[in-house]
Design an enzyme around this catalytic site. Sequence first.
Site, PDB file in Angstrom:
ATOM      1  N   ASP A 126       0.824  -1.218   0.000  1.00 35.22           N
ATOM      2  CA  ASP A 126       0.000   0.000   0.000  1.00 35.22           C
ATOM      3  C   ASP A 126       0.859   1.270   0.000  1.00 35.22           C
ATOM      4  O   ASP A 126       0.358   2.353  -0.295  1.00 35.22           O
ATOM      5  CB  ASP A 126      -0.927   0.017   1.221  1.00 35.22           C
ATOM      6  CG  ASP A 126      -1.948  -1.107   1.187  1.00 35.22           C
ATOM      7  OD1 ASP A 126      -2.113  -1.716   0.104  1.00 35.22           O
ATOM      8  OD2 ASP A 126      -2.571  -1.394   2.226  1.00 35.22           O
ATOM      9  N   ARG A 161     -14.015  -3.505 -25.273  1.00 38.18           N
ATOM     10  CA  ARG A 161     -14.605  -3.571 -23.928  1.00 38.18           C
ATOM     11  C   ARG A 161     -14.025  -2.526 -22.988  1.00 38.18           C
ATOM     12  O   ARG A 161     -12.878  -2.105 -23.145  1.00 38.18           O
ATOM     13  CB  ARG A 161     -14.325  -4.946 -23.314  1.00 38.18           C
ATOM     14  CG  ARG A 161     -15.214  -6.018 -23.859  1.00 38.18           C
ATOM     15  CD  ARG A 161     -14.788  -7.380 -23.343  1.00 38.18           C
ATOM     16  NE  ARG A 161     -15.719  -8.405 -23.797  1.00 38.18           N
ATOM     17  CZ  ARG A 161     -15.441  -9.697 -23.876  1.00 38.18           C
ATOM     18  NH1 ARG A 161     -14.238 -10.131 -23.533  1.00 38.18           N
ATOM     19  NH2 ARG A 161     -16.346 -10.551 -24.288  1.00 38.18           N
ATOM     20  N   ARG A 170      -6.442  -0.148   0.714  1.00 37.70           N
ATOM     21  CA  ARG A 170      -7.653   0.029   1.527  1.00 37.70           C
ATOM     22  C   ARG A 170      -7.940   1.488   1.824  1.00 37.70           C
ATOM     23  O   ARG A 170      -9.064   1.938   1.722  1.00 37.70           O
ATOM     24  CB  ARG A 170      -7.497  -0.711   2.866  1.00 37.70           C
ATOM     25  CG  ARG A 170      -7.273  -2.182   2.725  1.00 37.70           C
ATOM     26  CD  ARG A 170      -7.057  -2.820   4.074  1.00 37.70           C
ATOM     27  NE  ARG A 170      -8.312  -2.940   4.808  1.00 37.70           N
ATOM     28  CZ  ARG A 170      -9.192  -3.908   4.628  1.00 37.70           C
ATOM     29  NH1 ARG A 170      -8.958  -4.855   3.733  1.00 37.70           N
ATOM     30  NH2 ARG A 170     -10.296  -3.953   5.335  1.00 37.70           N
ATOM     31  N   GLN A 261      -0.851  -9.575  -6.253  1.00 33.64           N
ATOM     32  CA  GLN A 261      -0.008  -8.367  -6.126  1.00 33.64           C
ATOM     33  C   GLN A 261       0.993  -8.469  -4.980  1.00 33.64           C
ATOM     34  O   GLN A 261       1.942  -7.711  -4.907  1.00 33.64           O
ATOM     35  CB  GLN A 261      -0.897  -7.131  -5.873  1.00 33.64           C
ATOM     36  CG  GLN A 261      -1.822  -6.808  -7.012  1.00 33.64           C
ATOM     37  CD  GLN A 261      -2.995  -5.936  -6.548  1.00 33.64           C
ATOM     38  OE1 GLN A 261      -3.003  -4.742  -6.771  1.00 33.64           O
ATOM     39  NE2 GLN A 261      -3.978  -6.524  -5.901  1.00 33.64           N
TER      40      GLN A 261
END
Length: 330
Positions: A126, A161, A170, A261
């Site tokens: 993160d 698409r 988060r 990840q």
Amino acid sequence: MRIGLLTGGGDCAGLNAAIRAAVRAGSSYGDEFLGFHHGWRGVVENEFSPLTPYETKGILQSGGTILRSAGFHPQEHDGGVAAVMSSVERNRLDALIVIGGDGTLGSAHHLAQLGLPIVGIAKTIDNDVPGTNHCIGFDTAVATAVEAIDRLQTTGESHDRLMVVEVMGRTVGWLAVCSGIAGGADAFCLPEVPTDFEQLAKAVRRRHDAGSTSSIVVVAEGALGGAFLGSPDGSAGSMVSKELTRRTGYETRLTVLGHVQRGGPPSASDRLLATRCGVSAVEAVHDHHFATLVSICDDSANLVPLKVVADGARPVPEPLLRVARTMSAW
Ligand code: F6P
């Protein structure tokens, strides 16, 4: 010196490189290392293995952590803090090197305030630990997400698409912003910025009106106010996907990258960062610079007070958000 080492919280690439570097750096001082298992839980339960240069041989390139990891906070368990204190005393430890994200380092800060000699190292895909510009594991996660975006781009174009990619993050969108910029994403949904679905749909429609037949939208899992974190009703990515389909009529596909990840071998940058952090942490221990966090900014490794972790997640700064806006339809 006798030094305890632990890795806590979500794993990432580069943890083993940091462990190896600390053990190697310490061995030149004649230090002995105890590697606690599963983060702070291993300290509370006194579960550890000795770590020598032999045990840490050949782990520079490997993902995960040989010490295992867990999101365990001693102060949240009855007798947890006392158990940490007694484990440190029983094992005659002179210091603890704690490798973690905000949660694990938050516990480290709590324990350092009670007098434990602790040096922290920041890791997390993160990239949001305050006090440092670079967290171990982030670079590898960005590279993984960029590779996925590249692949989604070609299949998206082949089928005209709209491709929605959900990445981790988060409370902050570092991974979304950096992988999205590097992957050429067309729009972003981030925790830092409220998502206006009508604006987003308009931006995508504008691109398609101008001739594009496919778009990539990168969504951080904590976007939309974090409302879909751990929700049984789907994720932020699935919500964005549904809304864009409804508002644009374009055929849409969602890819949630998830824990892919966090896994796999560390990038060269993460190996280098982790190695610098491991060496600096051992130097800090020998200088008795405790209650500190190794902070890597540009070319230098410095120490900042560990209490910075109480500042909360480090958000993506406005100049980087501006680059994302400039380079996309967002
Ligand atoms: O390490 C941080 C993080 O990767 C977040 O981005 C993610 O939401 C979380 O960990 C997931 O953790 P887990 O599934 O291991 O509990």
